[in-house]
Write an enzyme that holds these catalytic residues in place. Structure first.
Site, PDB file in Angstrom:
ATOM      1  N   CYS A 122       0.815  -1.225   0.000  1.00 29.61           N
ATOM      2  CA  CYS A 122       0.000   0.000   0.000  1.00 29.61           C
ATOM      3  C   CYS A 122       0.844   1.269   0.000  1.00 29.61           C
ATOM      4  CB  CYS A 122      -0.915   0.009   1.223  1.00 29.61           C
ATOM      5  SG  CYS A 122      -2.005  -1.413   1.307  1.00 29.61           S
ATOM      6  N   CYS A 167      -5.008   4.550   8.009  1.00 29.07           N
ATOM      7  CA  CYS A 167      -5.229   3.126   8.251  1.00 29.07           C
ATOM      8  C   CYS A 167      -6.357   2.887   9.245  1.00 29.07           C
ATOM      9  CB  CYS A 167      -3.949   2.458   8.748  1.00 29.07           C
ATOM     10  SG  CYS A 167      -3.366   3.118  10.311  1.00 29.07           S
TER      11      CYS A 167
END
Ligand code: SF4
Length: 229
Positions: free
Chosen positions: A201, A224
């Site tokens: 990511c 996140c």
């Protein structure tokens, strides 16, 4: 629990003050229940170093998702050699194989919020459940979503006081501190990665992009979930 008015008063006195003074206040107030989380970004390096000076042997921890870059694991070894802190590894007991069986391969592509929830948010909640203060390296200059970060903030979900001693620092100040003190840092920073998370990511940023533009860059996700729920 600390009241909203106390937080406001402290925030007024902490605005623009040194991170060391803020950390000293928190470690004096909460003792061993004040812990630092780090993802080993540049801010985290500064904070771990300052914490090791303010309170040698204090606890720092990182969320090991099993998907960190090799360069990050290498940095962890160098930090252990250099700084007087108790650095703990915190992780889910769900292996990547179990996650794939339960939710499908590459959950970070199909359902990144769930992947972060399993590998970051739940382990964080579990680790902090008996703690009182949580140091984080987040700064106002990192992204538009962080521009109003206060130094102190009550985290309703985790029931801890969240302390961001570097809230007012800039990227330049962080890097000056690292260079002056000759601290170890992630080699990926020299390859265009100002913000580093899990390898699936994270990409390098392009000129003119904000510091966190390389995180979840193909989707609208920007955090996140540990700093924004
Ligand atoms: S950052 Fe990506 S790989 Fe890491 S836990 Fe979140 S979705 Fe999963």
């Amino acid at each position: 629990m600390i009241s909203g008015s106390e937080i406001e008063k402290l925030n007024n006195s902490f605005e623009g003050t040194s991170p060391a003074r803020i950390m000293k206040w928190a470690t004096d107030t909460y003792g061993e229940d004040a812990v630092l989380s780090t993802g080993f970004g540049a801010s985290g390096i500064v904070l771990m170093h300052q914490l090791s000076l303010v309170k040698p042997g204090a606890t720092a921890f990182y969320l090991d998702t099993d998907l960190l870059f090799g360069e990050t694991y290498d940095l962890i070894d160098r930090i252990r050699e250099r700084m007087d802190i108790r650095l703990l590894r915190v992780r889910t007991n769900v292996s990547l194989e179990e996650q794939a069986r339960e939710h499908g391969e590459k959950l970070w592509e199909s359902r990144p919020d769930l992947c972060c929830h399993i590998r970051k948010v739940l382990p964080l909640q579990n680790f902090l459940k008996d703690k009182k203060a949580w140091f984080t390296g987040i700064r106002r200059d990192q992204s538009p979503t962080r521009k109003n970060t206060p130094v102190l903030q009550w985290d309703e979900n985790l029931e801890v006081i969240k302390v961001s001693p570097l809230a007012t620092w800039t990227e330049d100040e962080v890097w000056s501190y690292i260079r002056i003190n000759e601290l170890p840092y992630n080699e990926l920073h020299d390859k265009g990665y100002p913000s580093i998370g899990c390898w699936p990511c994270t990409r390098a940023v392009k000129e003119g992009e904000d510091l966190r533009a390389g995180r979840w860059s193909d989707i609208s996700k920007t955090e996140c979930g540990i700093h924004s729920r």
